[in-house]
Design an enzyme around this catalytic site. Structure first.
Site, PDB file in Angstrom:
ATOM      1  N   ASP A 177       3.653 -30.093 -67.647  1.00  0.00           N
ATOM      2  CA  ASP A 177       4.066 -31.053 -66.623  1.00  0.00           C
ATOM      3  C   ASP A 177       3.271 -30.757 -65.344  1.00  0.00           C
ATOM      4  OD1 ASP A 177       5.235 -32.992 -65.096  1.00  0.00           O
ATOM      5  OD2 ASP A 177       7.176 -31.971 -64.875  1.00  0.00           O
TER       6      ASP A 177
ATOM      7  N   ASN B 177      14.838 -26.356 -60.064  1.00  0.00           N
ATOM      8  CA  ASN B 177      15.783 -27.037 -60.954  1.00  0.00           C
ATOM      9  C   ASN B 177      15.626 -26.509 -62.385  1.00  0.00           C
ATOM     10  OD1 ASN B 177      17.676 -29.329 -61.644  1.00  0.00           O
ATOM     11  ND2 ASN B 177      15.935 -29.769 -62.999  1.00  0.00           N
ATOM     12  N   HIS B 178      14.384 -26.094 -62.705  1.00  0.00           N
ATOM     13  CA  HIS B 178      14.085 -25.682 -64.075  1.00  0.00           C
ATOM     14  C   HIS B 178      12.910 -24.721 -64.071  1.00  0.00           C
ATOM     15  CE1 HIS B 178      12.058 -29.513 -63.023  1.00  0.00           C
ATOM     16  NE2 HIS B 178      10.981 -28.861 -63.425  1.00  0.00           N
TER      17      HIS B 178
ATOM     18  N   GLN C  40      11.367 -27.867 -70.217  1.00  0.00           N
ATOM     19  CA  GLN C  40      11.768 -27.483 -68.855  1.00  0.00           C
ATOM     20  C   GLN C  40      13.284 -27.261 -68.787  1.00  0.00           C
ATOM     21  OE1 GLN C  40       9.925 -31.007 -67.196  1.00  0.00           O
ATOM     22  NE2 GLN C  40       8.563 -29.772 -65.933  1.00  0.00           N
TER      23      GLN C  40
ATOM     24  N   ASP D 165      16.845 -26.456 -67.584  1.00  0.00           N
ATOM     25  CA  ASP D 165      17.438 -26.375 -66.242  1.00  0.00           C
ATOM     26  C   ASP D 165      17.939 -24.964 -65.978  1.00  0.00           C
ATOM     27  OD1 ASP D 165      17.193 -29.196 -66.170  1.00  0.00           O
ATOM     28  OD2 ASP D 165      18.979 -29.337 -64.911  1.00  0.00           O
TER      29      ASP D 165
ATOM     30  N   ARG E 229       8.266 -27.521 -50.261  1.00  0.00           N
ATOM     31  CA  ARG E 229       8.804 -28.765 -50.804  1.00  0.00           C
ATOM     32  C   ARG E 229       9.681 -28.323 -51.973  1.00  0.00           C
ATOM     33  NH1 ARG E 229       7.835 -31.501 -55.683  1.00  0.00           N
ATOM     34  NH2 ARG E 229       7.973 -33.756 -55.618  1.00  0.00           N
TER      35      ARG E 229
ATOM     36  N   ASP F 272      11.286 -29.158 -55.150  1.00  0.00           N
ATOM     37  CA  ASP F 272      11.178 -30.161 -56.203  1.00  0.00           C
ATOM     38  C   ASP F 272      12.561 -30.474 -56.771  1.00  0.00           C
ATOM     39  OD1 ASP F 272       9.382 -31.609 -58.164  1.00  0.00           O
ATOM     40  OD2 ASP F 272      10.518 -30.355 -59.558  1.00  0.00           O
TER      41      ASP F 272
ATOM     42  N   GLU G 134      12.681 -33.189 -52.140  1.00  0.00           N
ATOM     43  CA  GLU G 134      12.331 -34.300 -53.010  1.00  0.00           C
ATOM     44  C   GLU G 134      13.642 -34.724 -53.667  1.00  0.00           C
ATOM     45  OE1 GLU G 134      10.524 -36.028 -56.952  1.00  0.00           O
ATOM     46  OE2 GLU G 134      11.306 -34.004 -56.889  1.00  0.00           O
TER      47      GLU G 134
ATOM     48  N   HIS H 206       1.931 -38.206 -56.309  1.00  0.00           N
ATOM     49  CA  HIS H 206       1.212 -37.875 -57.546  1.00  0.00           C
ATOM     50  C   HIS H 206       1.987 -38.296 -58.784  1.00  0.00           C
ATOM     51  CE1 HIS H 206       4.132 -34.863 -56.630  1.00  0.00           C
ATOM     52  NE2 HIS H 206       4.129 -34.516 -57.901  1.00  0.00           N
ATOM     53  N   ASP H 207       3.116 -38.955 -58.625  1.00  0.00           N
ATOM     54  CA  ASP H 207       3.912 -39.433 -59.757  1.00  0.00           C
ATOM     55  C   ASP H 207       3.721 -40.945 -59.897  1.00  0.00           C
ATOM     56  OD1 ASP H 207       4.981 -36.920 -60.439  1.00  0.00           O
ATOM     57  OD2 ASP H 207       6.501 -37.095 -58.855  1.00  0.00           O
TER      58      ASP H 207
HETATM   59  C1  NOJ Z   1       9.023 -34.177 -59.395  1.00  0.00           C
HETATM   60  C2  NOJ Z   1       7.544 -33.944 -59.460  1.00  0.00           C
HETATM   61  O1  NOJ Z   1       6.925 -34.650 -58.413  1.00  0.00           O
HETATM   62  C3  NOJ Z   1       7.090 -34.407 -60.828  1.00  0.00           C
HETATM   63  O2  NOJ Z   1       5.686 -34.421 -60.917  1.00  0.00           O
HETATM   64  C4  NOJ Z   1       7.716 -33.522 -61.878  1.00  0.00           C
HETATM   65  O3  NOJ Z   1       7.372 -34.007 -63.160  1.00  0.00           O
HETATM   66  C5  NOJ Z   1       9.247 -33.503 -61.745  1.00  0.00           C
HETATM   67  N1  NOJ Z   1       9.681 -33.345 -60.384  1.00  0.00           N
HETATM   68  C6  NOJ Z   1       9.836 -32.383 -62.550  1.00  0.00           C
HETATM   69  O4  NOJ Z   1       9.535 -31.140 -61.959  1.00  0.00           O
END
Ligand code: NOJ
Length: 544
Positions: free
Chosen positions: A61, A103-104, A169, A171, A199, A201, A241, A306-307
């Site tokens: 990821d 988170n993970h 991933q 948790d 940041r 996540d 985020e 970037h998503d």
């Molecule tokens: C948010 C990130 O911006 C994304 O790229 C990622 O796949 C997920 N969180 C999981 O960590």
């Protein structure tokens, strides 16, 4: 008077070390390569870097699957390189934020490996397990195209583990005090290496129900993080985020005791949609649905990240419209049932005037602006790449091999450079745009400079006006002493917009933009060619 935090006036630039600049010719960007490009970053005018994950990871990821929180992926450098980067950046007055994923972890992380092998080990309780998956709490996976659910079977443990993202991933059990201690240690470590904050996540999924019983955490989790970072480094900041529902967003600031900044996903969806469909109503709607956060914290505003460009915060009808309107027509850019895996330039049809205007609008809003690396030159996506990798191609520095990113063979680059389209590195690159005063890059530099001349804009009060045209947005930002008026023409035609606010001629100055204006007794008239913008600034005591 409360002292303003540095983050309130910051201009953030986000980049991925592994696709920014390769110094050793192995095809991956690295910290030394990033250090070589600090002149570019300083010239752009940004004051803070947000580095996406650079830790050891199997990269299933893009690095958000961390295998070791305490090191640097060996293809990107070493912790010493990271320290050198922060030192060199600080010498230039540039702060550095890193991305932390709590988170993970990756299933490759040593904690998970020990957790699955030994149910009696303390690491077992770092994760969330069930032996009775049929009775366990269920919810939908955040990557619905890719994962069926939130429980996956682990053969070694002979149990199912909980994961809100990919199955690789798991948790973390953030309710476990031992996990929280680990998280705190990781943050102290990176602050010690020179980071100025993080940041965080997936902050929203950190609070969502987790595990067999759907256990939840509250804002105390993030207040604790803030206490830890402040104790370690006074000026350290946290950005969330957290793509939560609009009415719940102010919660994350914890009344000034949790996050300092929050990514503004609501404004993102509405601003890009509005500029793209040439209609200002989405900006008016965003303003209505966003909570008032004055005194609690500040938005981090952005056009793309970037998503995928996530449209869930638009009304359903607009989301469906955006799905057809912005995509290439064959559905190949649509992902997770909620967004396009396209860059800003793709969304705006390669139109540099529109991209520049969108950046002007972003920087004309209260909040901290965040620019995605590559958007400042109008880079496009590569839909041949899997999933969100489409928007993560290497930075295009010049028209030499691999766009000047790397001397490695094309097939050895972390992702291949964009070729064969109008977005190819031969056509879109930094070197060409640096030598052209009218280029997108030069215009974005001017926008950043204008914003830095008026830092008080960041926590001003926003008022949207009636512009008389559905495709012109006129807004005002009031601070204690200053009032700013902005006009942005989303239309493809010339527009004249009359604003009925009294604006004294003598005290008004134009700060930015090619658009014209004239001031009369009954207000100000803007004269705007397609995609024109104007920033006016005046002394508020004369305006009221
Ligand atoms: C948010 C990130 O911006 C994304 O790229 C990622 O796949 C997920 N969180 C999981 O960590």
């Amino acid at each position: 008077m409360v002292e303003r935090g540095w983050h309130e006036d910051a201009v953030i630039y986000t980049l991925d070390v592994k696709t920014f600049n390769d110094s050793d010719g192995d095809g991956w960007g690295d910290f030394q390569g990033l250090i070589e490009k600090l002149d570019y970053i300083e010239d752009l005018g940004v004051t803070c870097l947000w580095l996406r994950p650079f830790y050891p990871s199997p990269l299933r990821d893009n690095g958000y699957d961390v295998a070791d929180y305490y090191s640097v992926h060996d293809r990107m450098g070493t912790p010493a390189d990271f320290r050198e980067l922060t030192d060199r950046a600080h010498d230039r007055g540039i702060r550095v934020l890193t991305d932390l994923v709590f988170n993970h972890t990756s299933t490759d992380h040593g904690w998970f490996q020990r957790a699955r092998e030994d149910p009696d080990s303390k690491y077992h309780d770092y994760y969330l397990w069930t032996s009775h998956v049929d009775d366990a709490y269920q919810t939908s996976n955040i990557f619905p195209d890719r994962e069926d659910g939130v429980w996956s079977y682990d053969e070694v443990a002979d149990k199912h583990y909980f994961h809100q993202f990919y199955h690789h991933q798991p948790d973390l059990n953030v309710s476990n005090p031992a996990v929280r201690d680990e998280i705190h240690d990781v943050m102290r470590f990176w602050l010690d290496q020179g980071a100025d904050g993080f940041r965080i996540d997936a902050a929203h999924p950190m609070l969502l129900p987790k595990g067999h019983n759907g256990t939840t955490e509250g804002i105390g989790l993030f207040k604790e993080l803030k206490r830890v970072v402040t104790a370690a480094k006074d000026h350290a900041v946290l950005i969330a985020e957290a793509d939560d529902q609009p009415e719940h967003l102010d919660y994350y600031f914890g009344d000034g005791e949790a996050f300092d900044l929050m990514f503004n996903f609501v404004l993102n969806a509405h601003m890009v949609y509005g500029v793209g469909v040439r209609d200002a109503w989405p900006l008016h709607r965003a303003n209505e649905v966003l909570p008032d956060i004055s005194g609690a914290g500040q938005w981090a505003n952005f056009l793309r990240n970037h998503d995928e460009w996530n449209l869930l915060k638009l009304p359903q009808e607009a989301l469906e419209h955006a799905r057809e309107y912005f995509g290439p027509g064959d559905g190949s850019s649509w992902i997770f049932g909620r967004g396009h895996r396209l860059r800003l330039a793709d969304l705006f049809g390669h139109d540099h005037d529109r991209i520049a205007m969108a950046h002007s609008l972003l920087f004309a809003y209260p909040g901290t602006p965040v620019v995605l690396s590559g958007d400042e030159i109008g880079m496009g996506s590569d839909l041949w790449l899997d999933e969100r990798e489409s928007v993560r191609t290497p930075m295009q520095w010049d028209d030499s091999e691999n766009g000047g990113f790397s001397t490695a063979g094309r097939e050895d680059c972390y992702n291949p450079l964009v070729v064969g389209t109008e977005y190819s590195f031969e056509h879109i690159n930094v070197a060409d745009q640096q030598s052209d005063p009218d280029s997108l890059l030069s215009r974005i530099q001017h926008i950043i400079a204008a914003r830095k001349r008026s830092p008080e804009l960041s926590d001003g009060d926003l008022h949207l006006a009636e512009s008389g045209h559905k495709d012109v947005l006129v807004h005002r930002v009031d601070t204690d002493d200053t009032a700013f008026i902005f006009a942005h023409n989303f239309a493809d035609e010339y527009r004249e917009s009359v604003l009925q606010w009294e604006v004294p001629d003598a005290d008004t100055s134009k700060q930015l933009g090619d658009g014209g204006y004239h001031i009369e007794d009954d207000g100000v008239t803007f004269l705007l060619d397609p995609c024109d913008y104007v920033w006016l600034r005046g002394d508020k005591s004369d305006w009221d």
